[in-house]
Scaffold this motif. Sequence first.
Motif, PDB file in Angstrom:
ATOM      1  N   LEU A  18      -3.589   7.013  -0.805  1.00 17.54           N
ATOM      2  CA  LEU A  18      -3.706   5.693  -0.182  1.00 17.54           C
ATOM      3  C   LEU A  18      -4.114   4.739  -1.296  1.00 17.54           C
ATOM      4  CD1 LEU A  18      -3.699   3.969   2.424  1.00 17.54           C
ATOM      5  CD2 LEU A  18      -6.144   4.470   2.634  1.00 17.54           C
ATOM      6  N   SER A  19      -3.141   4.032  -1.850  1.00 12.27           N
ATOM      7  CA  SER A  19      -3.423   3.185  -3.017  1.00 12.27           C
ATOM      8  C   SER A  19      -2.720   1.842  -2.887  1.00 12.27           C
ATOM      9  CB  SER A  19      -2.980   3.877  -4.311  1.00 12.27           C
ATOM     10  OG  SER A  19      -1.597   4.179  -4.272  1.00 12.27           O
ATOM     11  N   THR A  20      -3.437   0.802  -3.281  1.00 11.23           N
ATOM     12  CA  THR A  20      -2.873  -0.542  -3.255  1.00 11.23           C
ATOM     13  C   THR A  20      -2.137  -0.805  -4.560  1.00 11.23           C
ATOM     14  OG1 THR A  20      -4.670  -1.316  -1.839  1.00 11.23           O
ATOM     15  CG2 THR A  20      -3.402  -2.990  -3.021  1.00 11.23           C
ATOM     16  N   ARG A  21      -0.904  -1.237  -4.474  1.00 10.84           N
ATOM     17  CA  ARG A  21      -0.097  -1.572  -5.646  1.00 10.84           C
ATOM     18  C   ARG A  21       0.070  -3.092  -5.697  1.00 10.84           C
ATOM     19  NH1 ARG A  21       2.226   3.144  -7.796  1.00 10.84           N
ATOM     20  NH2 ARG A  21       0.807   4.813  -7.106  1.00 10.84           N
ATOM     21  N   HIS A  22      -0.533  -3.697  -6.718  1.00  9.60           N
ATOM     22  CA  HIS A  22      -0.466  -5.149  -6.847  1.00  9.60           C
ATOM     23  C   HIS A  22       0.773  -5.561  -7.642  1.00  9.60           C
ATOM     24  CE1 HIS A  22      -4.386  -5.849  -5.097  1.00  9.60           C
ATOM     25  NE2 HIS A  22      -4.890  -4.897  -5.864  1.00  9.60           N
ATOM     26  N   ALA A  23       1.363  -6.644  -7.239  1.00  8.10           N
ATOM     27  CA  ALA A  23       2.528  -7.168  -7.949  1.00  8.10           C
ATOM     28  C   ALA A  23       2.131  -7.597  -9.353  1.00  8.10           C
ATOM     29  CB  ALA A  23       3.108  -8.354  -7.180  1.00  8.10           C
ATOM     30  N   SER A  24       3.065  -7.484 -10.283  1.00  6.83           N
ATOM     31  CA  SER A  24       2.809  -7.870 -11.670  1.00  6.83           C
ATOM     32  C   SER A  24       3.400  -9.235 -11.959  1.00  6.83           C
ATOM     33  CB  SER A  24       3.415  -6.844 -12.626  1.00  6.83           C
ATOM     34  OG  SER A  24       4.835  -6.896 -12.560  1.00  6.83           O
TER      35      SER A  24
ATOM     36  N   ILE B 100      -5.422   1.027   7.253  1.00  4.67           N
ATOM     37  CA  ILE B 100      -4.676   2.287   7.313  1.00  4.67           C
ATOM     38  C   ILE B 100      -5.621   3.479   7.167  1.00  4.67           C
ATOM     39  CG2 ILE B 100      -2.943   3.682   6.104  1.00  4.67           C
ATOM     40  CD1 ILE B 100      -1.578   0.963   5.384  1.00  4.67           C
ATOM     41  N   GLY B 101      -6.567   3.392   6.248  1.00 16.17           N
ATOM     42  CA  GLY B 101      -7.528   4.470   6.059  1.00 16.17           C
ATOM     43  C   GLY B 101      -8.364   4.722   7.298  1.00 16.17           C
ATOM     44  N   GLU B 102      -8.829   3.649   7.939  1.00 17.19           N
ATOM     45  CA  GLU B 102      -9.633   3.786   9.152  1.00 17.19           C
ATOM     46  C   GLU B 102      -8.810   4.347  10.306  1.00 17.19           C
ATOM     47  OE1 GLU B 102     -11.129  -0.120   9.750  1.00 17.19           O
ATOM     48  OE2 GLU B 102     -12.467  -0.059   7.999  1.00 17.19           O
ATOM     49  N   LEU B 103      -7.536   3.904  10.377  1.00 25.13           N
ATOM     50  CA  LEU B 103      -6.647   4.392  11.428  1.00 25.13           C
ATOM     51  C   LEU B 103      -6.406   5.893  11.274  1.00 25.13           C
ATOM     52  CD1 LEU B 103      -4.821   3.459  13.824  1.00 25.13           C
ATOM     53  CD2 LEU B 103      -2.977   3.230  12.152  1.00 25.13           C
ATOM     54  N   ALA B 104      -6.152   6.323  10.039  1.00 27.05           N
ATOM     55  CA  ALA B 104      -5.904   7.742   9.777  1.00 27.05           C
ATOM     56  C   ALA B 104      -7.147   8.578  10.077  1.00 27.05           C
ATOM     57  CB  ALA B 104      -5.471   7.929   8.320  1.00 27.05           C
ATOM     58  N   ALA B 105      -8.315   8.078   9.689  1.00 28.28           N
ATOM     59  CA  ALA B 105      -9.569   8.818   9.929  1.00 28.28           C
ATOM     60  C   ALA B 105      -9.854   8.941  11.420  1.00 28.28           C
ATOM     61  CB  ALA B 105     -10.719   8.103   9.228  1.00 28.28           C
ATOM     62  N   ARG B 106      -9.597   7.856  12.150  1.00 29.48           N
ATOM     63  CA  ARG B 106      -9.877   7.854  13.593  1.00 29.48           C
ATOM     64  C   ARG B 106      -9.023   8.875  14.334  1.00 29.48           C
ATOM     65  NH1 ARG B 106     -10.024   2.762  13.953  1.00 29.48           N
ATOM     66  NH2 ARG B 106      -7.925   2.324  14.708  1.00 29.48           N
ATOM     67  N   HIS B 107      -7.796   9.091  13.846  1.00 24.59           N
ATOM     68  CA  HIS B 107      -6.874  10.017  14.512  1.00 24.59           C
ATOM     69  C   HIS B 107      -6.736  11.336  13.751  1.00 24.59           C
ATOM     70  CE1 HIS B 107      -5.411   7.165  17.564  1.00 24.59           C
ATOM     71  NE2 HIS B 107      -5.637   6.238  16.633  1.00 24.59           N
TER      72      HIS B 107
ATOM     73  N   VAL C 184       0.860  -1.179   0.000  1.00 24.47           N
ATOM     74  CA  VAL C 184       0.000   0.000   0.000  1.00 24.47           C
ATOM     75  C   VAL C 184       0.901   1.235   0.000  1.00 24.47           C
ATOM     76  CG1 VAL C 184      -1.763   1.301   1.232  1.00 24.47           C
ATOM     77  CG2 VAL C 184      -1.830  -1.204   1.228  1.00 24.47           C
ATOM     78  N   ARG C 185       0.657   2.116  -0.950  1.00 22.48           N
ATOM     79  CA  ARG C 185       1.437   3.353  -1.064  1.00 22.48           C
ATOM     80  C   ARG C 185       0.689   4.476  -0.337  1.00 22.48           C
ATOM     81  NH1 ARG C 185       4.939   6.123  -5.065  1.00 22.48           N
ATOM     82  NH2 ARG C 185       4.178   8.269  -5.298  1.00 22.48           N
ATOM     83  N   ILE C 186       1.404   5.210   0.503  1.00 24.67           N
ATOM     84  CA  ILE C 186       0.776   6.232   1.351  1.00 24.67           C
ATOM     85  C   ILE C 186       1.579   7.536   1.282  1.00 24.67           C
ATOM     86  CG2 ILE C 186      -0.176   6.710   3.643  1.00 24.67           C
ATOM     87  CD1 ILE C 186       0.769   3.682   4.230  1.00 24.67           C
ATOM     88  N   ARG C 187       0.857   8.648   1.160  1.00 27.39           N
ATOM     89  CA  ARG C 187       1.471   9.973   1.289  1.00 27.39           C
ATOM     90  C   ARG C 187       0.610  10.818   2.229  1.00 27.39           C
ATOM     91  NH1 ARG C 187       1.492  13.398  -2.562  1.00 27.39           N
ATOM     92  NH2 ARG C 187      -0.061  12.356  -3.894  1.00 27.39           N
ATOM     93  N   SER C 188       1.271  11.544   3.128  1.00 24.54           N
ATOM     94  CA  SER C 188       0.540  12.372   4.093  1.00 24.54           C
ATOM     95  C   SER C 188       1.400  13.560   4.509  1.00 24.54           C
ATOM     96  CB  SER C 188       0.173  11.556   5.333  1.00 24.54           C
ATOM     97  OG  SER C 188      -0.338  12.400   6.350  1.00 24.54           O
ATOM     98  N   PRO C 189       0.789  14.746   4.674  1.00 17.16           N
ATOM     99  CA  PRO C 189       1.553  15.889   5.183  1.00 17.16           C
ATOM    100  C   PRO C 189       1.887  15.722   6.671  1.00 17.16           C
ATOM    101  CG  PRO C 189      -0.761  16.474   4.960  1.00 17.16           C
ATOM    102  CD  PRO C 189      -0.606  15.118   4.351  1.00 17.16           C
ATOM    103  N   GLN C 190       1.227  14.758   7.338  1.00 19.86           N
ATOM    104  CA  GLN C 190       1.485  14.460   8.750  1.00 19.86           C
ATOM    105  C   GLN C 190       2.233  13.135   8.859  1.00 19.86           C
ATOM    106  OE1 GLN C 190      -2.935  15.278   9.318  1.00 19.86           O
ATOM    107  NE2 GLN C 190      -2.158  15.757  11.373  1.00 19.86           N
ATOM    108  N   ARG C 191       3.295  13.075   8.114  1.00 22.59           N
ATOM    109  CA  ARG C 191       4.021  11.816   7.925  1.00 22.59           C
ATOM    110  C   ARG C 191       4.531  11.202   9.240  1.00 22.59           C
ATOM    111  NH1 ARG C 191       9.283  11.417   7.112  1.00 22.59           N
ATOM    112  NH2 ARG C 191      10.166   9.587   6.103  1.00 22.59           N
ATOM    113  N   GLU C 192       5.170  12.015  10.077  1.00 23.87           N
ATOM    114  CA  GLU C 192       5.743  11.471  11.310  1.00 23.87           C
ATOM    115  C   GLU C 192       4.655  10.937  12.241  1.00 23.87           C
ATOM    116  OE1 GLU C 192       8.860  10.960  11.780  1.00 23.87           O
ATOM    117  OE2 GLU C 192       9.326  11.873   9.837  1.00 23.87           O
ATOM    118  N   ARG C 193       3.538  11.677  12.333  1.00 26.01           N
ATOM    119  CA  ARG C 193       2.435  11.206  13.169  1.00 26.01           C
ATOM    120  C   ARG C 193       1.861   9.910  12.626  1.00 26.01           C
ATOM    121  NH1 ARG C 193      -1.186  11.644  16.901  1.00 26.01           N
ATOM    122  NH2 ARG C 193      -3.437  11.724  16.532  1.00 26.01           N
ATOM    123  N   LEU C 194       1.732   9.847  11.323  1.00 36.50           N
ATOM    124  CA  LEU C 194       1.209   8.628  10.697  1.00 36.50           C
ATOM    125  C   LEU C 194       2.146   7.452  10.926  1.00 36.50           C
ATOM    126  CD1 LEU C 194      -0.909   7.235   8.940  1.00 36.50           C
ATOM    127  CD2 LEU C 194       0.350   7.995   6.920  1.00 36.50           C
TER     128      LEU C 194
END
Length: 325
Positions: free
Chosen positions: A276-282, A262-269, A223-233
């Motif tokens: 927030l994107s899932t990258r599947h192996a090729s 991860i999405g639920e965790l971020a929303a809760r806090h 799962v690829r994640i980017r957030s401006p609150q990176r350290e907290r995440l």
Amino acid sequence: MIELEGLTKRYGETLAVNNLTFTVEPGVVTGFLGPNGAGKSTTMRLVLGLDHPTSGDVRIDGRHYDRLRNPLTSIGALLDAKAVHGGRSAFHHLLCLAQSNGIPSARVHEVLDTVGLTAVARKKAKGFSLGMAQRLGIAGALLGEPRILMFDEPANGLDPEGIHWIRTLMKSLAAQGRTVFVSSHLMSEMALTADHLVVIGQGRLLADTSMADFIERNARSYVRIRSPQRERLLDLLHGAGVTVVESGGGVLEADGGKAELIGELAARHQVVLHELSTRHASLEEAFMRLTAESVEYHAHSGTPLGTWTRRAARQEWGGGRRKGA
């Protein structure tokens, strides 16, 4: 079905096929993968009796190829699209095959129509493009309406429409309960076409499994994640037991399929997510990882052409001028 048991083939000191044992089942498209020189073409030749094994056995619906009375009605194959008498028309090439296997001549017209060559049926094969020759070879494989079909690089030379057509054809043949065995280096096409995979390297069996299982076992999904609150995440993810790696540019990668967690965790806090994107192996990634130690011919990127040329010249000419040149 096609059954191989301990199939081995030596050419002098070269072990081309090494104790292969697997079964190609009906009702699915089975992809046959391996690096160049892995032994795929040799294996297909052994199936068709074009070469004889050093040891082991291969059977087509329980019989050896040379025991088939009219082989085209049992197994159809395309191994070399250009293996056609150039002076014959497409129609007469197929008619010759039909007559030698007790197949009605009306079937020739049917397969020409199936592969889209009716308009050039009377033209000589020597004037055919590679794509047209591929279609003619496929027509020959279909001629006897066999229960087993085997194709070596069937999409080679075909345009996008032709590639889509051969993919659909193979899937429809498998859906009819036929055995479809196809070799290809086009990983993107194989991923769309094959249900099952047989992978070999240096003549040995490396994998015999479903497409989904092969990718899961031999490649990484994340799962690829980017957030401006990176350290907290990061703190939240570590606290939740999620394994995360930093891949640069502020991007985090979490192994496995944990996007919902991860999405639920971020929303809760109340952590903002920009991605927030899932990258599947090729299939390509999985294939490269599995066969890395079995590749016979390695190319090296970044080598200047001039450097390669000088090195090749030294190897070819032994460091000096060849005698008699």
